[in-house]
Every structure is written in C-alpha cells, then in structure tokens.
Design an enzyme around this catalytic site. Structure first.
Site, PDB file in Angstrom:
ATOM      1  N   ASP A  14       0.806  -1.231   0.000  1.00  0.00           N
ATOM      2  CA  ASP A  14       0.000   0.000   0.000  1.00  0.00           C
ATOM      3  C   ASP A  14       0.834   1.273   0.000  1.00  0.00           C
ATOM      4  OD1 ASP A  14      -2.231  -1.677   0.129  1.00  0.00           O
ATOM      5  OD2 ASP A  14      -2.135  -1.746   2.311  1.00  0.00           O
ATOM      6  N   LYS A  17       1.937   1.833  -5.200  1.00  0.00           N
ATOM      7  CA  LYS A  17       2.527   1.239  -6.419  1.00  0.00           C
ATOM      8  C   LYS A  17       1.620   1.477  -7.627  1.00  0.00           C
ATOM      9  CE  LYS A  17       2.435  -2.660  -4.217  1.00  0.00           C
ATOM     10  NZ  LYS A  17       2.132  -2.196  -2.850  1.00  0.00           N
ATOM     11  N   ALA A  40      -4.192  -7.819  -3.595  1.00  0.00           N
ATOM     12  CA  ALA A  40      -3.724  -6.462  -3.878  1.00  0.00           C
ATOM     13  C   ALA A  40      -4.913  -5.515  -4.053  1.00  0.00           C
ATOM     14  CB  ALA A  40      -2.883  -6.465  -5.148  1.00  0.00           C
ATOM     15  N   GLY A  41      -4.709  -4.280  -3.645  1.00  0.00           N
ATOM     16  CA  GLY A  41      -5.695  -3.236  -3.898  1.00  0.00           C
ATOM     17  C   GLY A  41      -4.928  -1.986  -4.269  1.00  0.00           C
ATOM     18  N   HIS A  42      -5.030  -1.587  -5.524  1.00  0.00           N
ATOM     19  CA  HIS A  42      -4.260  -0.435  -5.996  1.00  0.00           C
ATOM     20  C   HIS A  42      -5.233   0.678  -6.377  1.00  0.00           C
ATOM     21  CE1 HIS A  42      -0.692  -3.277  -7.158  1.00  0.00           C
ATOM     22  NE2 HIS A  42      -1.049  -3.370  -5.904  1.00  0.00           N
ATOM     23  N   GLN A 222       1.836  -6.322  -3.437  1.00  0.00           N
ATOM     24  CA  GLN A 222       2.390  -6.595  -2.107  1.00  0.00           C
ATOM     25  C   GLN A 222       3.754  -5.881  -1.977  1.00  0.00           C
ATOM     26  OE1 GLN A 222       0.965  -9.653  -3.840  1.00  0.00           O
ATOM     27  NE2 GLN A 222      -0.783  -8.602  -2.986  1.00  0.00           N
ATOM     28  N   THR A 237       2.821 -12.917   2.548  1.00  0.00           N
ATOM     29  CA  THR A 237       1.935 -13.476   1.540  1.00  0.00           C
ATOM     30  C   THR A 237       2.618 -14.718   0.942  1.00  0.00           C
ATOM     31  OG1 THR A 237       0.492 -12.930  -0.320  1.00  0.00           O
ATOM     32  CG2 THR A 237       2.748 -12.032  -0.408  1.00  0.00           C
ATOM     33  N   THR A 299      -9.814  -5.033   1.775  1.00  0.00           N
ATOM     34  CA  THR A 299     -10.632  -5.542   2.888  1.00  0.00           C
ATOM     35  C   THR A 299     -11.226  -4.418   3.743  1.00  0.00           C
ATOM     36  OG1 THR A 299      -8.650  -5.676   4.254  1.00  0.00           O
ATOM     37  CG2 THR A 299      -9.285  -7.684   3.069  1.00  0.00           C
ATOM     38  N   PRO A 302      -8.754  -1.050   8.872  1.00  0.00           N
ATOM     39  CA  PRO A 302      -7.892   0.094   9.194  1.00  0.00           C
ATOM     40  C   PRO A 302      -6.440  -0.366   9.155  1.00  0.00           C
ATOM     41  CG  PRO A 302      -9.287  -0.520  11.073  1.00  0.00           C
ATOM     42  CD  PRO A 302      -9.597  -1.470   9.983  1.00  0.00           C
ATOM     43  N   ARG A 303      -5.584   0.398   8.494  1.00  0.00           N
ATOM     44  CA  ARG A 303      -4.170   0.005   8.421  1.00  0.00           C
ATOM     45  C   ARG A 303      -3.443   0.443   9.688  1.00  0.00           C
ATOM     46  NH1 ARG A 303      -3.749   2.299   2.240  1.00  0.00           N
ATOM     47  NH2 ARG A 303      -4.651   0.488   1.205  1.00  0.00           N
ATOM     48  N   ASP A 331       2.602  15.176   0.993  1.00  0.00           N
ATOM     49  CA  ASP A 331       1.581  16.142   1.437  1.00  0.00           C
ATOM     50  C   ASP A 331       1.018  15.753   2.801  1.00  0.00           C
ATOM     51  OD1 ASP A 331       0.634  13.934  -0.156  1.00  0.00           O
ATOM     52  OD2 ASP A 331      -1.393  14.745   0.002  1.00  0.00           O
ATOM     53  N   GLY A 411       5.220  12.001  -4.581  1.00  0.00           N
ATOM     54  CA  GLY A 411       3.769  12.186  -4.614  1.00  0.00           C
ATOM     55  C   GLY A 411       3.359  13.297  -3.666  1.00  0.00           C
ATOM     56  N   GLY A 413       0.035  14.419  -3.660  1.00  0.00           N
ATOM     57  CA  GLY A 413      -1.424  14.320  -3.673  1.00  0.00           C
ATOM     58  C   GLY A 413      -1.773  13.025  -4.371  1.00  0.00           C
TER      59      GLY A 413
END
Ligand code: GDP
Ligand code: IMO
Ligand code: MG
Length: 423
Positions: A14, A17, A40-42, A222, A237, A299, A302-303, A331, A411, A413
């Site tokens: 997270d 990527k 994965a969640g991008h 990941q 993983t 999922t 909360p991270r 930021d 990055g 923003g």
C-alpha cells in the site's frame, strides 16, 4: 532491446505502487502484473476519478498501454470479470488492451474457504485477505493447480472434479461448507468463455515488445517485507513480490531489467498481523491513519500506521536492486508540526543500522528516531523539487543521503498529476 522499469513495494504494501505505475504508464506501451492476486488493492485517481484495481495492471488506465496479467499472478475470474466491467463502464479500453497469461493459476471458491479454515485454525493469525491466495499457490507448487489454459481443455471437468472432491473431503472433516460441483463447473465454464479473448502466450508477447524497443514497465503487488522468503515469515503473503518474482512471474530475464523503483510513503503502514518496528499505537498513529485515509482498498481494514523506517528501506534497496525511490504522501506528512523517521534500531542496548527479518531480532528492535519539522502548507501544486518548502526538502535530502538513492518521484497528492519528477 528496451529495458523494463520495475515498480516494487519497499515495505508492507500500500505504498502507492498503483499510482506510480499509472504515472509511468503515460509513456509506456506495456504494463505487467507478475505476482499476487486480488489480495492487492491499488487505488489510482485520474482527474478526480478513483479506480480501485485488484488484478488489472494500473497501466491500462492510460488507455494506450497493453496491460498484461503474467503467469505468476493467481486469478479469481469472477473478480477479474467484475473489474473488467467496471473499467469498461468508465470508458477504459480493456477489450483492446488487456492480455492474460494462459499459465496463470486460477482461484476457485474452495481456495477461499480453505484460506478461512486455515486462518481459523492458526493460533497466531496471519490476517490474510481471505481471497484464497495462499491455498491457490499451494496447489500450484503441489502441481495440482488449474491454470487459465486448463479451463479450455476437454478434460477440464475431470480436473475440477478431482479438486472439488479432494477439498470437499477436507471441508466435511472440519465442518466447513462444501462446494457444489455442478454450480462451480457451470460458473467457471461461463467465466472461461468471457475471458477467452484475453488469454494468450504473454511470455512471447512481452519479449516481442522488448525486441521492438517498446517501453515496458512492471507493477509490483504486495511488498518486500511481505515476501515469502525475505519478509517477516510467517506473517507474509504466499509469493515473491520482490525482484525475483517479477522475473518468474512474467518470463522476463535478469538482463531485461532496467530501473527498479522502490515505492514508499513518507510514513509507513501495515495491514494484517506481524512485526512492525515503527508502529505507533497511540494518537499519532490514529492521526496518520486519518490524514492519509489509511483503510484497506481490498478488505477496508484500518491500516496499522507509523513513521518511515529507513533501516528497513535499506534492506529493500539491497534485496531488490532499487536505484530510484518514489515517495508518496509527502503532502500527508507535511500536515504534522513535527514528524519522525527511524534511522537506527536499538537491539540489546546496541545501535544497529542493519535490518534482519529474524523474528527475535524484530521483537527486540526499538526504533531510534530523528525528528523533522513539518507544516509544509499546501504542496499539491508543486511540480519541481525547487517548488517545495525547505522543511520538505530537508526530509528528502536526508533520506537520499541515508539510502544513497535518488528520490526520483515525489507524490504530493493522490491525483495522477500531483507528482514531482526529478532528473
Ligand atoms: P498500492 O497497493 O501500493 O498501490 O497502494 P494503495 O492504493 O493500496 O494505497 C495508497 C493510497 O494512497 C491510495 O489511496 C492512493 O490514492 C493514495 N496516495 C498515493 N500517493 C499519494 C500521495 O502522494 N498523496 C496522497 N494524499 N495520497 C496518495
Ligand atoms: P498491495 O499490492 C497490504 C497482507 C495481508 C496479510 C498478508 C497475507 O495492495 O500492496 P494474503 O491474503 O496475501 O495471504 O495475506 O499479506 N497483504 C497485503 N497488505 N497490501 C497488499 O497488497 C497486500 N497483499 C497481502 O494483509 O497480512
Ligand atoms: Mg494496496
């Protein structure tokens, strides 16, 4: 022959990527996903529109880049079809641009039930995403997995029956819901039909692109500390999200690799269980989570949040051959009056800058911090390093000195355009 730029997670996932790959894909002909699955969640934001991708390479959002799902990815076809539909509805040219490896292994619902069952039985939970990732890779390495190309073979029904019978036996013994073979067979023959136009020999396709000197990038999923070999085992993983996995998961050779971008956030986060030296279990951790919107894309958990760990970052640089860093969320960190970065560990009273994924070492390690001044103001419109306030420059300069690595992308923003690129 062109060289492939690889985008990898340096920490626990997270790091951004997806947005980095999307940014680089604006000038790319091909973007490859080589590892993992829909664990994965991008999240990528383009002109204010948010896309949550799990399997389709983020590069596809440029609408001119071929997105390849490589042989190392494990595919849940139902999730993939939903993602394709979502992208098509948003005007993304998926039909023209998506390719799926015939060698990629397929996730079936029994893999997800097994994921749940194994997790239930563990004394020390991993906190998996329950997407069937581990069990699917287990079948792959046990050599009983079903690959995309098998869905089209005349003996697919027999292959599936054998697997369903085996898994149902296990579920029956343990009191878990059984899979209905007929329903499964019907669903998967339908999925196979829908996905057929995309399935091909991606290995030759990738090499054809390289021979034609086209721009090819690879999007990691990941991250280094979740790697089955180099991460905090067993809290990892079931694949190699590090550089080796990019090769075996796509068919690229070591000689094909060019730049390796290690992606980090200006702070850090982790989802699931396992060691995390710089974790903040106090209000500051909560503040990072809220300011950075640190809730899982997959999922919605909360991270866990904390400061950036440069000791771990140097390990990721070493393992992957990272030559450029992409730091996201500058930021976000700039909203603090003051923030910290971990520059050494204190272990048994001795200071060290050397990282190890050894469980005992990580349990003992206490972070040694250096404090930086924040209050960057609104930096979302900064497009060059010179545009940044001095406090932000000081942070960037320190990390570069510490790691001996250039921070090439910054990055400022979430949106695609909120990126500083340095020569
Ligand atoms: P990935 O799994 O590595 O692709 O990262 P995720 O997409 O799971 O998490 C990164 C999150 O941070 C996403 O919600 C992004 O939109 C967001 N993000 C990425 N870079 C930046 C940045 O520079 N600033 C801000 N504010 N958000 C960012
Ligand atoms: P991206 O690509 C963050 C974590 C899970 C769990 C462990 C094992 O978005 O960075 P698994 O389902 O893979 O067996 O779960 O790995 N995990 C991730 N954490 N980002 C990810 O992907 C992750 N993929 C897996 O939370 O701790
Ligand atoms: Mg993610």
């Amino acid at each position: 022959m062109s060289k492939v730029s690889v985008v990898l997670g340096a920490f626990y996932g997270d790091e951004g990527k997806g947005r980095t790959t999307d940014y680089l894909s604006q000038n790319a002909d091909m973007s490859i996903r080589a590892t993992g699955g829909n664990n994965a969640g991008h999240t990528v934001t383009v002109d204010g529109v948010k896309y949550a991708l799990h399997l389709v390479p983020s590069g596809i959002l440029s609408n001119k880049t071929i997105g390849v799902i490589g042989n190392g990815v494990v595919i849940d076809p139902k999730v993939l079809i939903e993602e394709i539909e979502m992208l098509k509805e948003s005007g993304i040219k998926v039909e023209e641009n998506l390719r799926i490896s015939e060698k990629a292994h397929v996730i079936f619902p029994y893999h997800c039930v097994l994921d749940q069952m194994l997790e239930d039985k563990r004394e020390h939970k991993i906190g998996t995403t329950k997407r069937g990732i581990g069990p699917c890779y287990c079948d792959k390495y046990e050599r009983s997995g079903i690959r995309m190309e098998d869905l089209y073979k005349p003996n697919f029904k027999e292959l599936l029956k054998e697997q369903v019978d085996k898994k149902n036996e296990l579920f029956q013994m343990n009191g878990y819901p059984l899979c209905d073979f007929d329903e499964l067979y019907q669903n998967y023959t339908h999925y196979a039909e829908v996905l057929k136009p995309y399935v091909c020999d991606t290995i030759n396709l990738i090499h054809d692109y390289l021979e034609q000197d086209k721009v090819v990038i690879s999007e990691g999923a990941q991250a280094t500390l979740l790697d089955i070999d180099f991460g905090s085992y067993p809290f990892v993983t079931s694949s190699n999200p590090t550089i080796g996995g990019i090769l075996t998961g796509s068919g690229l050779s070591a000689r094909d690799i060019g730049d390796v971008y290690g992606v980090i956030k200006a702070y850090s986060s982790r989802v699931g269980e396992g060691p995390y030296v710089t974790e903040l279990l106090d209000e500051t951790g909560d503040q990072i989570r809220e300011l950075g919107h640190e809730y899982g894309t997959t999922t919605h958990r909360p991270r866990r949040c904390g400061w950036l760990d440069l000791v771990a970052l140097n390990y990721a640089i070493k393992i992957n051959g990272i030559n450029y860093i992409n730091m996201n969320h500058l930021d976000t960190i700039g909203k603090f009056d003051e923030f910290k970065v971990c520059c050494a560990y204190l272990v048994d009273g001795k200071e060290t800058k050397s990282f190890s994924c050894n469980e005992t070492f990580l349990a003992k390690a206490k972070p040694v911090y250096k404090t930086f001044k924040g209050n960057f103001g609104d930096i979302s419109r900064c497009r060059t390093f010179e545009d940044l306030p001095q406090n932000a420059k000081d942070y960037i300069n320190y990390i570069e000195e510490y790691t001996n690595c250039t921070i090439k992308l910054i990055g400022v923003g979430a949106d695609r355009e909120c990126m500083i690129v340095r020569d």
